[in-house]
Design an enzyme around this catalytic site. Structure first.
Site, short mmCIF file in Angstrom:
data_model
loop_
_atom_site.label_atom_id
_atom_site.label_comp_id
_atom_site.label_asym_id
_atom_site.label_seq_id
_atom_site.Cartn_x
_atom_site.Cartn_y
_atom_site.Cartn_z
N HIS A 104 32.25 -16.56 -105.93
CA HIS A 104 32.08 -18.01 -105.91
C HIS A 104 32.68 -18.62 -107.16
CE1 HIS A 104 29.89 -18.42 -102.20
NE2 HIS A 104 29.03 -17.47 -102.55
N ASP A 131 36.63 -24.37 -107.56
CA ASP A 131 36.87 -24.68 -106.15
C ASP A 131 37.82 -25.85 -105.96
OD1 ASP A 131 35.19 -22.65 -105.43
OD2 ASP A 131 33.52 -23.92 -104.83
#
Length: 366
Positions: free
Chosen positions: A126, A156
Site C-alpha cells: 500500500h 497513490d
C-alpha cells in the site's frame, strides 16, 4: 480537452480510478467496467466519488460472453487502464498482446505499486510501503518524529495516478502520430522516487542533508507548522531572506540578534521553541490578521471543510458540493475558465444497456 478520447477502465482501487477520473474531468469518455457485485473494500462501493463523469457497464470478466463485450469495447477505444497485480490481465486473456491485436493504437495503462517487474512485483503493498521503499517517505515529518505524510497523496496519487495520466497522454500523442500503441508501466515506487528530484537537486547543491531535521525545508524555525492558542495551526515557510524579514517585522522581532541569523542551523531548535511559545499566546485568527496582505508566507492549515469556505478557495470554486459530497473541482484550468461541475458518479452498471446498444449499432454499421 479530451472529448475525442475514449478510455476503458477495469474497476480497481485507489490510483487507477483516480487517474481515469482525472481523464474524465478533462473531457474523455471513460467507461468503467465494474464488477457485477460491489467490492467490500471501504470507499469502493457503489456510486463512488472517483467514478464521477464516467459511464458504467457491469461485466463478469470470468464469463466468456462478457469478455467478448470488453473486447468489442477495446476495438473502439484509445486507452485501457487496469490496476491489478502483474499477470492478472494476462490470465484473463486480456494482456497487452491480446488487446493490442484488437486495437493496434491502444494505449495500455498499467497501474501498480511495485511495477511490472522486479523482486517485489508480485507482492501486496500500500501507499506507505511504496513510498517507504522509494525514498519519498523519508522527509515526511520533522526530525525526531515518525515519518507520516498526508495519506495517499505522495504515493497513490502523486507517484501513481498522476504519472499514469502523464504516460497515457504522452502515448496518445504517439498513437495519433504513428498509429502505434504503447504499454504504460506506471509504478508508484518509480513516480514517487522521481518526485524527489527537486530535493535531490538541493542535496547536490549542499542545501539538503540525509539526516532529517537539518535541511532548509525540514529543520528551520521558519519552515514548519505552529499551534495557536485555540488549537488551530499555522503554516510558516518564509525561505527567502526578503520574506523572512517581513515575517520578523510583523512579529516585532527585527533586531533580535538570534532571529537575524536565519540560516544558522545551531539556533533553529531554540528559535523554533520561542516561536512555538509565541504563537500559542494568541488565536489563529489573531495571527492571520497580523500577517494578512503581507509576503511573510504565513497561512492557515485548514481541513477540507474549512478550505471550502476560505475566501480565496471559494472565489476560485476549488471545492464543490456534488450529490451532497464535498469534492475538489477539476484541475488544471484552461483559458481562464472555471471548471464546470462534473456529472454525478454512476451506479454500478447504470449505462450497461446504453453501451451495449452503442456496440450493437457499431456492429450494424460494419
Amino acid at each position: 480537452m479530451l472529448s475525442d478520447v475514449r478510455i476503458i477502465e477495469i474497476e480497481a482501487l485507489g490510483p487507477a480510478p483516480f487517474a481515469s477520473m482525472l481523464l474524465a474531468d478533462l473531457g474523455a469518455d471513460v467507461i468503467t467496467v465494474h464488477r457485477k457485485t460491489a467490492s467490500d473494500v471501504p470507499g469502493k462501493g457503489d456510486n463512488n466519488l472517483l467514478d464521477r463523469g464516467k459511464r458504467s457497464i457491469a461485466l463478469d470478466l470470468k464469463v466468456p460472453e462478457d469478455i467478448a463485450v470488453l473486447k468489442a469495447l477495446l476495438r473502439g477505444a484509445d486507452g485501457l487502464i487496469e490496476g491489478f497485480r502483474p499477470g492478472v490481465m494476462e490470465r484473463l486473456g486480456l494482456g497487452p498482446d491480446e488487446c493490442l491485436s484488437l486495437q493496434p493504437r491502444l494505449v495500455y495503462g498499467r497501474m501498480t505499486g511495485w511495477g511490472q517487474d522486479g523482486p517485489k512485483a508480485g507482492e501486496a503493498g500500500h501507499d506507505l510501503n511504496y513510498i517507504g521503499l522509494s525514498g519519498a517517505l523519508w522527509y515526511a515529518s520533522p526530525g525526531g518524529t515518525a515519518p507520516f505524510p498526508p495519506p495517499t497523496l505522495v504515493g497513490d496519487i502523486g507517484g501513481g495516478a498522476l504519472y499514469l495520466v502523464i504516460g497515457i497522454l504522452s502515448a496518445l500523442l504517439k498513437a495519433r502520430a504513428t498509429g502505434q500503441g504503447t504499454i504504460v508501466d506506471a509504478a508508484i515506487v518509480d513516480g514517487s522516487a522521481h518526485m524527489m528530484n527537486l530535493l535531490m537537486s538541493l542535496r547536490a547543491a549542499g542545501s539538503f542533508q540525509t539526516e532529517r531535521g537539518h535541511s532548509l525545508l525540514d529543520g528551520p524555525h521558519w519552515s514548519r507548522t505552529y499551534q495557536c492558542s485555540d488549537g488551530l495551526f499555522l503554516s510558516v515557510q518564509c525561505l527567502e531572506p526578503k520574506f523572512y524579514r517581513i515575517f520578523l517585522e510583523r512579529l516585532g522581532l527585527e533586531g533580535d540578534s538570534a532571529f537575524e541569523q536565519q540560516f544558522e542551523e545551531s539556533l533553529w531548535p531554540d528559535l523554533g521553541a520561542r516561536l512555538a511559545s509565541l504563537f500559542t499566546s494568541q488565536s489563529r485568527a489573531h495571527w492571520l490578521a497580523l500577517f494578512r496582505g503581507s509576503d511573510a508566507c504565513v497561512g492557515p492549515v485548514l481541513s477540507p471543510d474549512d478550505a471550502a469556505t476560505d475566501p480565496h478557495m471559494a472565489a476560485r470554486g476549488v471545492w464543490q458540493d456534488l450529490d451532497g459530497r464535498l469534492q475538489a473541482a477539476a484541475a488544471p484550468r484552461f483559458d481562464g475558465k472555471k471548471p464546470t461541475p462534473a456529472s454525478p458518479s454512476p451506479y454500478r452498471g447504470q449505462h450497461t444497456a446504453e453501451i451495449l446498444a452503442e456496440l450493437k449499432g457499431d456492429a450494424s454499421a460494419r
